[in-house]
Design a protein around this motif. Structure first.
Motif, PDB file in Angstrom:
ATOM      1  N   LEU A   4     -86.812 -57.524   6.178  1.00  0.00           N
ATOM      2  CA  LEU A   4     -87.776 -58.580   5.864  1.00  0.00           C
ATOM      3  C   LEU A   4     -88.756 -58.788   7.005  1.00  0.00           C
ATOM      4  O   LEU A   4     -89.978 -58.836   6.789  1.00  0.00           O
ATOM      5  N   VAL A   5     -88.233 -58.908   8.222  1.00  0.00           N
ATOM      6  CA  VAL A   5     -89.106 -59.086   9.382  1.00  0.00           C
ATOM      7  C   VAL A   5     -89.983 -57.854   9.577  1.00  0.00           C
ATOM      8  O   VAL A   5     -91.159 -57.968   9.928  1.00  0.00           O
ATOM      9  N   ILE A  57     -92.888 -58.006   7.095  1.00  0.00           N
ATOM     10  CA  ILE A  57     -93.893 -58.978   7.526  1.00  0.00           C
ATOM     11  C   ILE A  57     -94.684 -58.428   8.705  1.00  0.00           C
ATOM     12  O   ILE A  57     -95.920 -58.517   8.743  1.00  0.00           O
ATOM     13  N   THR A  58     -93.962 -57.855   9.674  1.00  0.00           N
ATOM     14  CA  THR A  58     -94.616 -57.285  10.857  1.00  0.00           C
ATOM     15  C   THR A  58     -95.560 -56.156  10.468  1.00  0.00           C
ATOM     16  O   THR A  58     -96.679 -56.049  10.990  1.00  0.00           O
ATOM     17  N   ALA A  71     -97.073 -55.696   7.559  1.00  0.00           N
ATOM     18  CA  ALA A  71     -98.236 -56.243   6.862  1.00  0.00           C
ATOM     19  C   ALA A  71     -99.242 -56.818   7.853  1.00  0.00           C
ATOM     20  O   ALA A  71    -100.459 -56.592   7.733  1.00  0.00           O
ATOM     21  N   ILE A  72     -98.751 -57.537   8.850  1.00  0.00           N
ATOM     22  CA  ILE A  72     -99.642 -58.093   9.875  1.00  0.00           C
ATOM     23  C   ILE A  72    -100.297 -56.984  10.681  1.00  0.00           C
ATOM     24  O   ILE A  72    -101.498 -57.031  10.980  1.00  0.00           O
TER      25      ILE A  72
END
Length: 211
Positions: free
Chosen positions: A109-110, A113-114, A116-117
């Motif tokens: 999950l992290v 997110i990482t 995508a950023i």
């Protein structure tokens, strides 16, 4: 005659506007990028002449642009991991500061997110540091200034990443120089460096996840 002062003022304002996004990240590395984005958006809104050079995307077709970008991004990631980073870390006697990013390792999950950023920031940074500053700047100051603008944007790009420590800033500045050189070699088309930057960031995020 009255149009001459007006043209001179317009040129001066354009020169200021095309360099302004560099100021916030100089004063506030890291979060200053938000102000840089705002200034670039304002410049694109108020100066019609900025839009075409900033957003000139494709170099010799989409597939060549993407292929060149992916190849350069992968090569850049390999060279930095195996040569540049160890050399720079040796100079400063300390490693790149990745504190706060350890939670990416083994956490899907992290990692998502990482990633995508990282991919989104690659697009934004290339449009600002290469397309806006160098692309539009070379129209404002003249094509002969493009290499100088590229060097300036690369230095500021590195400084903007001081959150990684001085070693990280230097390594990022070198990466910015490579991306800027690619931008110039591709006739100031921003898609190749965008893809290269996205590839580089994706490899870096994946390496953190796998570590």
């Amino acid at each position: 005659m009255s149009s001459t002062p007006a043209k001179a003022l317009a040129s001066l304002l354009a020169a200021i506007a095309c360099l302004m996004p560099l100021l916030p990240v100089l004063l506030w590395p890291g979060m200053g990028i938000l102000a840089s984005i705002a200034l670039a958006v304002i410049g694109l809104a108020f100066f019609a002449s900025s839009r075409k050079p900033t957003l000139a995307m494709v170099w010799r077709g989409r597939l060549p642009s993407i292929a060149v970008g992916m190849a350069v991004g992968a090569a850049l990631a390999w060279c930095i991991a195996n040569f540049v980073r160890p050399l720079v870390e040796g100079w400063f006697g300390r490693g790149i500061d990745i504190s706060g990013r350890e939670q990416v390792a083994g956490n899907p999950l992290v990692f998502a997110i990482t990633l995508a950023i990282a991919l989104g920031s690659a697009i934004v940074e290339e449009v600002i540091f290469r397309g806006y500053v160098v692309g539009w700047g070379s129209h404002v100051f003249g094509k002969g200034f493009a290499p100088l603008l590229m060097l300036l944007s690369s230095v500021v790009f590195g400084w903007a990443h001081m959150g990684y420590g001085m070693a990280g800033a230097v390594v990022t500045g070198i990466a910015g120089f490579v991306l800027g050189t690619l931008y110039l070699l591709c006739d100031r088309r921003v898609l190749p460096p965008i893809v290269a930057h996205m590839t580089f960031n994706a490899i870096g995020a994946t390496a953190l996840f796998m570590s």
